[in-house]
Design an enzyme around this catalytic site. Structure first.
Site, PDB file in Angstrom:
ATOM      1  N   HIS A  20       0.829  -1.199   0.000  1.00 57.44           N
ATOM      2  CA  HIS A  20       0.000   0.000   0.000  1.00 57.44           C
ATOM      3  C   HIS A  20       0.871   1.260   0.000  1.00 57.44           C
ATOM      4  CE1 HIS A  20      -3.704  -2.331   1.283  1.00 57.44           C
ATOM      5  NE2 HIS A  20      -2.720  -3.194   1.481  1.00 57.44           N
ATOM      6  N   ASP A 129      -6.045   5.533   1.373  1.00 58.19           N
ATOM      7  CA  ASP A 129      -6.236   4.095   1.214  1.00 58.19           C
ATOM      8  C   ASP A 129      -7.606   3.741   1.781  1.00 58.19           C
ATOM      9  OD1 ASP A 129      -6.004   1.134   1.877  1.00 58.19           O
ATOM     10  OD2 ASP A 129      -4.044   1.484   0.964  1.00 58.19           O
TER      11      ASP A 129
END
Length: 471
Positions: A20, A129
């Site tokens: 991520h 995210d």
């Protein structure tokens, strides 16, 4: 298209796990290339981790983007950083949960940063995210702020996840569903609870961003845009975020060429299989032995990254860290045919090397995108999370790979014979050659999409136009 308006400030908030962190750091670079100020906000530890491991770190330290990408290194309370458990029957990296939970403490400092930036910008654009919805929730109190959820998984996997959770609101082609594995053992119960908390904040967002491309996942992006799922909110497929053109041997002289790239230079095109299972996989001693013997028996040249999963703090000193043992005499016997790397390796550069003709992988989405970008077919060995369903996309739908381990057999040790057969099929069979050709065709289409008038560039221009709009 380029924007000279510094009244627009973008704040990027990654989830604190390697895949991520990496994706969103590359997205920062794409946005900054349009002359828009970008702030990358995470913990001090994870900022350092992202910078250290990014492809071509020199470009983030000493280039024109340097004044336009601002790194915020926030503190969180101490969290435990236990080692991974190689003998766990469920391969989800539960040892990282304390790190994930600790990130919730970023809410207050994040709120302060957003308020400060809001006071000097016409618009603050938060890209977070999808697993960080809780942390950015206070943007709703700012009249000039808007937020976009970033999804780090494939459109195929995300579509199925949302579609199933919504009670299957419309029909999907049955042929796509027949091979889809269950989500059983994909996540720990603690992480499932964590996901639910984050998704409760999605209703405040103005749209979604995906790390994928229409040339790979067009049909699934179309289904995600259906009103039942999208609520008519905008979405953009801005991937791949990794560079699709990697020039071998042109890395800045500040960074020494990695030893495995020098080793790869000595071998013929498409003759080496790259074996790496990402930053969240840990194998038992028995499984490592079977992989080693299977690779040796295949007689195919290999580069094998053999390391435990990351801990929550990758910089924490651990004097009791596990020493991974290989079969006695293994490295001597494979000398010249194989190389074992026990630390971080430059995956994108390895996959881009002409000698590499196959990738044995856990099928994390970063690895899938990088492999497809470089035209390298995949021997898929899923471990947890989105990986079992990514495996279906890669092997059954895109047809650029084969399955090493079916998800229904996830609790079994993969034998040396299975490893050997998978490597030989991928690297030295007609079927493997056909997969390689399909992977190379997809790679060519991806590269075309990134070109100036390509579809990926058009999507990025559309997103930049939207966030810099005057109204």
């Amino acid at each position: 298209m380029s924007c000279n308006n510094h009244e627009i400030i973008v704040v990027v908030v990654p989830f604190p796990a390697q895949g991520h962190l990496n994706q969103l750091l590359h997205l920062c670079k794409l946005i900054a290339s349009h002359n828009i100020q970008v702030h990358y906000v995470t913990t001090m530890t994870h900022t350092h981790q992202a910078k250290l491991r990014v492809h071509d770190p020199f470009s983030f330290i000493n280039n024109n983007n340097n004044n336009i990408i601002h790194f915020h290194e926030l503190s969180t309370p101490f969290f435990k950083s236990p080692p991974p458990n190689p003998d766990s029957s469920i391969k989800f990296p539960s040892h990282l949960q304390p790190s994930f939970e600790s990130s919730s403490h970023l809410r207050k400092p994040m709120s302060r940063i957003l308020r400060a930036l809001s006071s000097k910008a016409r618009r603050v654009v938060v890209i977070h995210d999808s697993l960080m919805g809780y942390v950015v929730q206070d943007f709703v109190h700012l009249s000039n702020a808007e937020a976009y959820a970033f999804h780090s998984v494939s459109a195929f996997t995300l579509l199925l996840f949302i579609w199933e959770n919504m009670g299957r609101p419309f029909d999907i082609d049955a042929s796509l569903l027949k091979d889809v594995p269950s989500l059983e053992d994909c996540f720990s119960p603690e992480f499932e609870k964590y996901i639910k908390l984050q998704y409760d904040y999605m209703k405040f967002n103005s749209g979604k961003i995906y790390n994928t491309c229409r040339v790979i996942e067009g049909p699934f992006l179309d289904l995600l845009s259906k009103e039942q799922i999208s609520n008519n909110k905008k979405q953009w497929a801005l991937g791949p975020f990794n560079p699709v053109l990697v020039q071998h041997g042109t890395r800045s002289c500040q960074y020494k060429q990695h030893k495995c790239l020098v080793w790869l230079d000595e071998h013929e095109p498409n003759s080496v299989v790259f074996v790496s299972f990402g930053t969240t996989t840990t194998f038992s001693d028995d499984q490592i032995k079977e992989i080693a013997i299977g690779l040796e028996k295949s007689e195919v040249k290999f580069v094998w990254v053999l390391r435990d999963a990351d801990k929550g703090n990758v910089f924490a000193k651990d004097h009791q860290s596990r020493k991974i043992e290989l079969p006695k005499g293994f490295e001597e016997r494979v000398k010249g045919k194989g190389i074992v790397l026990r630390d971080w390796a430059p995956q994108l550069e390895i996959l881009a090397h002409s000698s590499v003709g196959g990738f044995m992988s856990h099928c994390g989405w970063n690895s899938c995108m990088e492999s497809i970008s470089m035209g390298v077919p995949i021997a898929a060995w899923p471990m947890h999370s989105d990986q079992p369903r990514n495996t279906v996309l890669v092997t059954k739908i895109l047809k650029v790979g084969l399955v090493v381990k079916e998800w229904t057999r996830r609790h079994e040790v993969v034998t040396r014979g299975v490893v050997q057969a998978a490597v030989e099929k991928l690297m030295v069979s007609k079927e493997g050659e056909e997969m390689r050709h399909r992977a190379m065709d997809l790679s060519a289409a991806l590269k075309k999409s990134v070109a100036e008038s390509g579809i990926k560039n058009m999507e990025l221009d559309s997103f930049i136009s939207h966030i810099t709009r005057q109204i």
